[in-house]
Design an enzyme around this catalytic site. Structure first.
Site, PDB file in Angstrom:
ATOM      1  N   GLY A  69      21.170  38.678  74.032  1.00 17.89           N
ATOM      2  CA  GLY A  69      20.362  39.151  73.078  1.00 17.89           C
ATOM      3  C   GLY A  69      19.855  38.087  71.916  1.00 17.89           C
TER       4      GLY A  69
ATOM      5  N   GLN B 283      16.778  33.005  67.739  1.00 16.02           N
ATOM      6  CA  GLN B 283      15.777  32.650  66.232  1.00 16.02           C
ATOM      7  C   GLN B 283      14.674  32.867  66.216  1.00 16.02           C
ATOM      8  OE1 GLN B 283      18.939  29.358  65.741  1.00 16.02           O
ATOM      9  NE2 GLN B 283      18.007  29.326  63.902  1.00 16.02           N
TER      10      GLN B 283
ATOM     11  N   ARG C 296      26.637  12.523  69.042  1.00 10.16           N
ATOM     12  CA  ARG C 296      26.629  11.636  70.179  1.00 10.16           C
ATOM     13  C   ARG C 296      25.178  10.917  70.468  1.00 10.16           C
ATOM     14  NH1 ARG C 296      30.696  13.462  73.629  1.00 10.16           N
ATOM     15  NH2 ARG C 296      30.997  11.656  74.646  1.00 10.16           N
TER      16      ARG C 296
ATOM     17  N   HIS D 277      29.022  26.897  63.706  1.00 12.80           N
ATOM     18  CA  HIS D 277      26.968  26.650  64.706  1.00 12.80           C
ATOM     19  C   HIS D 277      25.900  26.843  63.213  1.00 12.80           C
ATOM     20  CE1 HIS D 277      24.588  25.442  67.308  1.00 12.80           C
ATOM     21  NE2 HIS D 277      24.060  26.736  67.641  1.00 12.80           N
TER      22      HIS D 277
HETATM   23  P1  NAD Z   1      16.147  35.393  75.395  1.00  8.98           P
HETATM   24  O1  NAD Z   1      15.128  36.295  74.244  1.00  8.98           O
HETATM   25  O2  NAD Z   1      15.250  33.936  76.612  1.00  8.98           O
HETATM   26  O3  NAD Z   1      17.114  36.031  76.262  1.00  8.98           O
HETATM   27  C1  NAD Z   1      17.734  36.390  75.923  1.00  8.98           C
HETATM   28  C2  NAD Z   1      18.315  38.024  76.953  1.00  8.98           C
HETATM   29  O4  NAD Z   1      19.266  38.393  76.941  1.00  8.98           O
HETATM   30  C3  NAD Z   1      17.037  38.242  77.836  1.00  8.98           C
HETATM   31  O5  NAD Z   1      16.709  38.130  78.491  1.00  8.98           O
HETATM   32  C4  NAD Z   1      17.367  40.409  77.504  1.00  8.98           C
HETATM   33  O6  NAD Z   1      16.813  40.337  78.525  1.00  8.98           O
HETATM   34  C5  NAD Z   1      18.624  39.669  78.042  1.00  8.98           C
HETATM   35  N1  NAD Z   1      19.181  40.659  76.767  1.00  8.98           N
HETATM   36  C6  NAD Z   1      19.654  41.567  75.581  1.00  8.98           C
HETATM   37  N2  NAD Z   1      19.928  42.638  75.847  1.00  8.98           N
HETATM   38  C7  NAD Z   1      20.422  42.498  76.951  1.00  8.98           C
HETATM   39  C8  NAD Z   1      22.082  43.571  77.586  1.00  8.98           C
HETATM   40  N3  NAD Z   1      22.005  44.642  76.383  1.00  8.98           N
HETATM   41  N4  NAD Z   1      22.221  43.111  78.547  1.00  8.98           N
HETATM   42  C9  NAD Z   1      21.566  42.366  78.941  1.00  8.98           C
HETATM   43  N5  NAD Z   1      20.956  41.527  79.090  1.00  8.98           N
HETATM   44  C10 NAD Z   1      20.867  41.373  77.841  1.00  8.98           C
HETATM   45  O7  NAD Z   1      16.709  34.179  74.118  1.00  8.98           O
HETATM   46  P2  NAD Z   1      17.299  32.639  74.719  1.00  8.98           P
HETATM   47  O8  NAD Z   1      17.092  31.267  73.973  1.00  8.98           O
HETATM   48  O9  NAD Z   1      17.423  32.343  75.846  1.00  8.98           O
HETATM   49  O10 NAD Z   1      18.668  32.763  73.103  1.00  8.98           O
HETATM   50  C11 NAD Z   1      19.728  33.324  73.742  1.00  8.98           C
HETATM   51  C12 NAD Z   1      20.987  33.382  72.668  1.00  8.98           C
HETATM   52  O11 NAD Z   1      21.275  32.049  72.786  1.00  8.98           O
HETATM   53  C13 NAD Z   1      19.916  33.573  71.318  1.00  8.98           C
HETATM   54  O12 NAD Z   1      21.255  34.584  70.964  1.00  8.98           O
HETATM   55  C14 NAD Z   1      20.623  32.064  70.447  1.00  8.98           C
HETATM   56  O13 NAD Z   1      20.290  32.464  69.564  1.00  8.98           O
HETATM   57  C15 NAD Z   1      21.657  32.155  71.284  1.00  8.98           C
HETATM   58  N6  NAD Z   1      21.800  30.640  71.067  1.00  8.98           N
HETATM   59  C16 NAD Z   1      22.705  29.555  71.058  1.00  8.98           C
HETATM   60  C17 NAD Z   1      22.767  27.861  71.140  1.00  8.98           C
HETATM   61  C18 NAD Z   1      24.228  27.985  70.745  1.00  8.98           C
HETATM   62  O14 NAD Z   1      24.704  26.717  70.399  1.00  8.98           O
HETATM   63  N7  NAD Z   1      25.106  28.611  70.841  1.00  8.98           N
HETATM   64  C19 NAD Z   1      21.879  28.012  71.392  1.00  8.98           C
HETATM   65  C20 NAD Z   1      20.874  28.383  71.493  1.00  8.98           C
HETATM   66  C21 NAD Z   1      20.668  29.276  71.935  1.00  8.98           C
END
Ligand code: NAD
EC number: 1.1.1.27
Length: 322
Positions: free
Chosen positions: A85, A88, A159, A181
């Site tokens: 997905g 940010q 931590r 979060h």
């Molecule tokens: P990114 O853009 O580097 O990677 C996203 C990947 O998802 C891409 O490779 C894209 O091709 C793939 N993708 C998109 N739609 C898809 C689909 N339908 N099927 C399969 N693959 C698909 O982004 P990222 O930096 O890896 O971040 C990913 C998510 O993690 C973001 O939403 C980000 O906000 C979140 N995140 C969460 C935390 C947390 O604490 N939960 C921390 C950091 C990032």
């Protein structure tokens, strides 16, 4: 579902971007799973990552078979971890991503469930609490088998920061961040301990420790993602290691306490929301939700966080016609 007597564990990663591939790399380096399938919209890039990861196999602590996955691979998976997905952009909050990522999730979860998947979902994509709840709805799985990374990363950041402040290992800091979060999360100072000593008592050990410093430490933690994103465009190593920690707790049937995003059904007098709270994680997913006693201020902030998430979930589901 497999039992923990069965030796071969399989994780399917959906979304091999910065977060996903960092998770894959950390999984391999820690030898947490025997099988890892990687699915991404960009199959060519994912294949490149598979090749690259496999080249490190000779140096890994145990052998992990890594391959370019298909949704069919989810049938035998113990864990499907979704990191797919949008992420940010500078200035965006996590909640800004909601509709975009909900639409992506609707399709992904349908494809996973059509495979006959019968394991545990682990969700990292933001806004993680809202998407964890959406996966419960989209999949129809019992809520204890859908786990969001929640405030595991925020707790790890806290931590680390407290460890730096007190010159102690983060492993001896027992302090938790709960709630969304995101911007409405909160620290539980009233029950935090340093080793066995209550944090608020530990502060009295030295005149250089000040209660006001805790506020700055928390703000640093809450806003860490904004600062990292401004500097390098995204955050990924910390979340990847948090995801590995949850994965390990599941696959090893650990009964470990982690602040995952979990569906509340009456706990904390709250219903129908996924939010980060301490949970006991084992092979079945969330085995128990721990209700931490809170002081009045903490309770007020937690209620605000719950209301924020409740205000996002329903309108977002309606917007995507669920
Ligand atoms: P990114 O853009 O580097 O990677 C996203 C990947 O998802 C891409 O490779 C894209 O091709 C793939 N993708 C998109 N739609 C898809 C689909 N339908 N099927 C399969 N693959 C698909 O982004 P990222 O930096 O890896 O971040 C990913 C998510 O993690 C973001 O939403 C980000 O906000 C979140 N995140 C969460 C935390 C947390 O604490 N939960 C921390 C950091 C990032």
């Amino acid at each position: 579902m497999k039992t923990n007597q069965q030796a071969v564990n399989r994780v399917v990663l959906i979304g091999g971007g910065s977060v996903g591939i960092s998770y894959a790399f950390a999984l391999m380096n820690q030898g947490v799973t025997e099988e890892l399938a990687i699915i991404d919209l960009d199959a060519d890039k994912a294949l490149g990552d598979v090749m690259d990861l496999n080249h490190g196999k000779a140096f890994a602590p145990s052998l992990t078979n890594v391959w370019l996955g298909e949704y069919e691979d989810c049938r035998e998976a113990d864990i499907v971890c979704i990191c797919a997905g949008a992420n940010q952009k500078p200035g965006e909050t996590r909640l800004d991503l909601v509709e975009k990522n909900m639409n992506i999730f609707k399709e992904i979860v349908a494809d996973v469930m059509n495979s006959g998947f019968n394991g545990i979902f682990l969700i990292a994509t933001n806004p993680v609490d809202v998407l964890t709840q959406a996966v419960i709805t989209f999949s129809g799985l019992p809520p204890h088998r859908v786990i969001g990374s929640g405030t595991t990363l925020d707790t790890a950041r806290l931590r680390y920061e407290l460890g730096e402040y007190f010159h102690l290992s983060p492993k001896n800091i027992h302090a938790y961040i709960i709630g969304e979060h995101g911007d409405t999360e909160l620290p539980l100072w009233s029950t935090a301990t340093i080793g066995t000593v209550p944090l608020l008592t530990y502060l009295k050990r030295s005149e250089s420790y000040k209660k006001e410093d805790l506020d700055d430490i928390f703000i640093n933690v809450r806003d860490a993602a904004y600062r990292i994103i401004q500097k390098k465009g995204a955050t990924f190593y910390g979340i990847a290691m948090s995801l590995v920690r949850v994965t390990e707790a599941i696959l090893k049937d650990e009964h470990s306490i982690l602040t995952t995003s979990t569906f509340l059904q009456g706990e904390y007098d709250v219903n129908n929301v996924c939010i980060g709270v301490p949970t006991i994680i084992n092979r079945n997913g969330v085995c128990e939700i721990i209700e931490v006693p809170m002081n009045e201020e903490e309770q007020k902030k937690f209620n605000h966080s719950v209301q924020t998430l409740q205000g996002i979930y329903e309108p977002a589901m309606q917007a995507i016609h669920v």
